[in-house]
Design a protein around this motif. Structure first.
Motif, PDB file in Angstrom:
ATOM      1  N   LEU A   5       1.039  -1.055   0.006  1.00  0.00           N
ATOM      2  CA  LEU A   5       0.021  -0.207   0.050  1.00  0.00           C
ATOM      3  C   LEU A   5       0.857   1.220  -0.109  1.00  0.00           C
ATOM      4  N   ILE A   6       2.067   1.041   0.646  1.00  0.00           N
ATOM      5  CA  ILE A   6       2.723   2.409   0.716  1.00  0.00           C
ATOM      6  C   ILE A   6       3.522   2.666  -0.548  1.00  0.00           C
ATOM      7  N   ARG A   7       3.875   1.574  -1.386  1.00  0.00           N
ATOM      8  CA  ARG A   7       4.540   1.522  -2.713  1.00  0.00           C
ATOM      9  C   ARG A   7       3.422   2.205  -3.619  1.00  0.00           C
ATOM     10  N   ALA A   8       2.021   1.724  -3.380  1.00  0.00           N
ATOM     11  CA  ALA A   8       1.099   2.368  -4.266  1.00  0.00           C
ATOM     12  C   ALA A   8       0.748   3.903  -3.889  1.00  0.00           C
ATOM     13  N   LEU A   9       0.908   4.018  -2.671  1.00  0.00           N
ATOM     14  CA  LEU A   9       0.713   5.776  -2.436  1.00  0.00           C
ATOM     15  C   LEU A   9       1.857   6.365  -2.992  1.00  0.00           C
ATOM     16  N   LYS A  10       2.990   5.875  -3.150  1.00  0.00           N
ATOM     17  CA  LYS A  10       4.325   6.485  -3.605  1.00  0.00           C
ATOM     18  C   LYS A  10       4.213   6.520  -5.108  1.00  0.00           C
ATOM     19  N   GLY A  11       3.308   5.908  -5.715  1.00  0.00           N
ATOM     20  CA  GLY A  11       3.162   5.971  -7.363  1.00  0.00           C
ATOM     21  C   GLY A  11       3.332   4.754  -7.859  1.00  0.00           C
ATOM     22  N   GLU A  12       3.739   3.854  -7.494  1.00  0.00           N
ATOM     23  CA  GLU A  12       4.119   2.426  -7.982  1.00  0.00           C
ATOM     24  C   GLU A  12       2.801   1.956  -8.665  1.00  0.00           C
ATOM     25  N   LYS A  61      -3.453   8.178  -6.965  1.00  0.00           N
ATOM     26  CA  LYS A  61      -3.929   9.491  -6.968  1.00  0.00           C
ATOM     27  C   LYS A  61      -3.827  10.302  -5.536  1.00  0.00           C
ATOM     28  N   VAL A  62      -4.270   9.618  -4.525  1.00  0.00           N
ATOM     29  CA  VAL A  62      -3.990  10.053  -3.174  1.00  0.00           C
ATOM     30  C   VAL A  62      -2.705  10.428  -2.800  1.00  0.00           C
ATOM     31  N   GLY A  63      -1.771   9.493  -2.938  1.00  0.00           N
ATOM     32  CA  GLY A  63      -0.414  10.061  -2.828  1.00  0.00           C
ATOM     33  C   GLY A  63      -0.106  10.106  -1.113  1.00  0.00           C
ATOM     34  N   VAL A  64       1.085  10.192  -0.901  1.00  0.00           N
ATOM     35  CA  VAL A  64       1.691  10.237   0.639  1.00  0.00           C
ATOM     36  C   VAL A  64       0.952  11.707   1.286  1.00  0.00           C
ATOM     37  N   GLY A  65       1.150  12.774   0.298  1.00  0.00           N
ATOM     38  CA  GLY A  65       0.504  13.934   0.684  1.00  0.00           C
ATOM     39  C   GLY A  65      -1.036  14.080   0.997  1.00  0.00           C
ATOM     40  N   SER A  72       2.924  15.214   8.598  1.00  0.00           N
ATOM     41  CA  SER A  72       3.550  15.905   7.591  1.00  0.00           C
ATOM     42  C   SER A  72       4.071  14.577   6.743  1.00  0.00           C
ATOM     43  N   ASP A  73       4.830  14.809   5.540  1.00  0.00           N
ATOM     44  CA  ASP A  73       5.181  14.073   4.775  1.00  0.00           C
ATOM     45  C   ASP A  73       6.318  13.264   5.212  1.00  0.00           C
ATOM     46  N   ALA A  74       7.136  14.307   5.970  1.00  0.00           N
ATOM     47  CA  ALA A  74       8.317  13.438   6.765  1.00  0.00           C
ATOM     48  C   ALA A  74       8.073  12.369   7.759  1.00  0.00           C
ATOM     49  N   GLU A  75       7.042  13.011   8.534  1.00  0.00           N
ATOM     50  CA  GLU A  75       6.326  11.827   9.488  1.00  0.00           C
ATOM     51  C   GLU A  75       5.850  10.755   8.878  1.00  0.00           C
ATOM     52  N   ASN A  76       5.071  10.644   8.084  1.00  0.00           N
ATOM     53  CA  ASN A  76       4.676   9.788   7.082  1.00  0.00           C
ATOM     54  C   ASN A  76       5.693   8.853   6.734  1.00  0.00           C
ATOM     55  N   GLU A  77       6.976   9.435   6.056  1.00  0.00           N
ATOM     56  CA  GLU A  77       8.006   8.581   5.755  1.00  0.00           C
ATOM     57  C   GLU A  77       8.587   7.701   6.727  1.00  0.00           C
ATOM     58  N   ARG A  78       8.664   8.583   7.910  1.00  0.00           N
ATOM     59  CA  ARG A  78       9.280   7.849   9.051  1.00  0.00           C
ATOM     60  C   ARG A  78       8.493   6.766   9.491  1.00  0.00           C
ATOM     61  N   LEU A  79       7.127   6.845   9.525  1.00  0.00           N
ATOM     62  CA  LEU A  79       5.965   5.893   9.859  1.00  0.00           C
ATOM     63  C   LEU A  79       6.303   4.735   8.976  1.00  0.00           C
ATOM     64  N   PHE A  80       6.415   4.859   7.771  1.00  0.00           N
ATOM     65  CA  PHE A  80       6.724   3.862   6.550  1.00  0.00           C
ATOM     66  C   PHE A  80       7.715   3.016   6.669  1.00  0.00           C
ATOM     67  N   VAL A  81       9.045   3.578   7.445  1.00  0.00           N
ATOM     68  CA  VAL A  81       9.988   2.698   7.631  1.00  0.00           C
ATOM     69  C   VAL A  81      10.431   2.145   8.947  1.00  0.00           C
ATOM     70  N   THR A  82       9.920   2.927   9.971  1.00  0.00           N
ATOM     71  CA  THR A  82      10.345   2.293  11.373  1.00  0.00           C
ATOM     72  C   THR A  82       9.971   1.072  11.477  1.00  0.00           C
ATOM     73  N   ARG A  83      10.819   0.286  12.599  1.00  0.00           N
ATOM     74  CA  ARG A  83      10.507  -1.103  12.849  1.00  0.00           C
ATOM     75  C   ARG A  83      10.248  -1.171  14.252  1.00  0.00           C
ATOM     76  N   ASP A  84      10.428   0.234  14.841  1.00  0.00           N
ATOM     77  CA  ASP A  84      10.050   0.329  16.203  1.00  0.00           C
ATOM     78  C   ASP A  84       8.755   0.724  16.706  1.00  0.00           C
ATOM     79  N   PRO A  85       8.144  -0.308  17.346  1.00  0.00           N
ATOM     80  CA  PRO A  85       6.637  -0.324  17.705  1.00  0.00           C
ATOM     81  C   PRO A  85       6.320   1.003  18.491  1.00  0.00           C
ATOM     82  N   ILE A  86       7.163   1.367  19.355  1.00  0.00           N
ATOM     83  CA  ILE A  86       6.936   2.635  20.175  1.00  0.00           C
ATOM     84  C   ILE A  86       7.023   3.734  19.447  1.00  0.00           C
ATOM     85  N   GLU A  87       7.876   3.868  18.303  1.00  0.00           N
ATOM     86  CA  GLU A  87       7.976   4.840  17.479  1.00  0.00           C
ATOM     87  C   GLU A  87       6.696   4.998  16.662  1.00  0.00           C
TER      88      GLU A  87
END
Length: 103
Positions: A5-12, A61-65, A72-87
């Motif tokens: 789903l993240i890949r689709a939001l990023k346009g793949e 069409k929705v995209g990350v934004g 924010s876009d930066a916070e979403n990007e961080r959420l997409f990659v973190t493996r830390d459940p607390i984060e």
């Protein structure tokens, strides 16, 4: 599936997990066929038929934004990659706090 789903939001657009062949593996085909039959027959009004290309297009069409999660876009990007459940929880709570305190 979250990664897909993240890949689709990023346009793949070439996302094998969002194809009928992939989704029907492991005995899930009859469930999809039942759903589509119910939708086509009017048994579940208002629900769309299974259309993976349309789903991908909507996510593109929705995209990350376009996510309405108050991050924010930066916070979403961080959420997409973190493996830390607390984060993960902290970021989700950040968005919820902003949602609840928005004018």
């Amino acid at each position: 599936m979250t990664r897909v789903l993240i890949r689709a939001l990023k346009g793949e657009t070439d996302l094998e997990p969002l194809t009928p062949g992939f989704q029907d593996e492991g005995g899930r085909g009859p469930l999809r066929a039942y759903y589509d039959a119910q939708v086509a027959g009017g048994g579940w009004p208002g629900l769309p038929p299974t259309d993976y290309a349309s789903i991908i297009a909507r996510l593109n069409k929705v995209g990350v934004g376009g996510l309405d999660n108050k991050l924010s876009d930066a916070e979403n990007e961080r959420l997409f990659v973190t493996r830390d459940p607390i984060e993960m929880v902290a970021l989700v709570l950040q968005g919820l706090r902003r949602q609840l305190t928005a004018p």
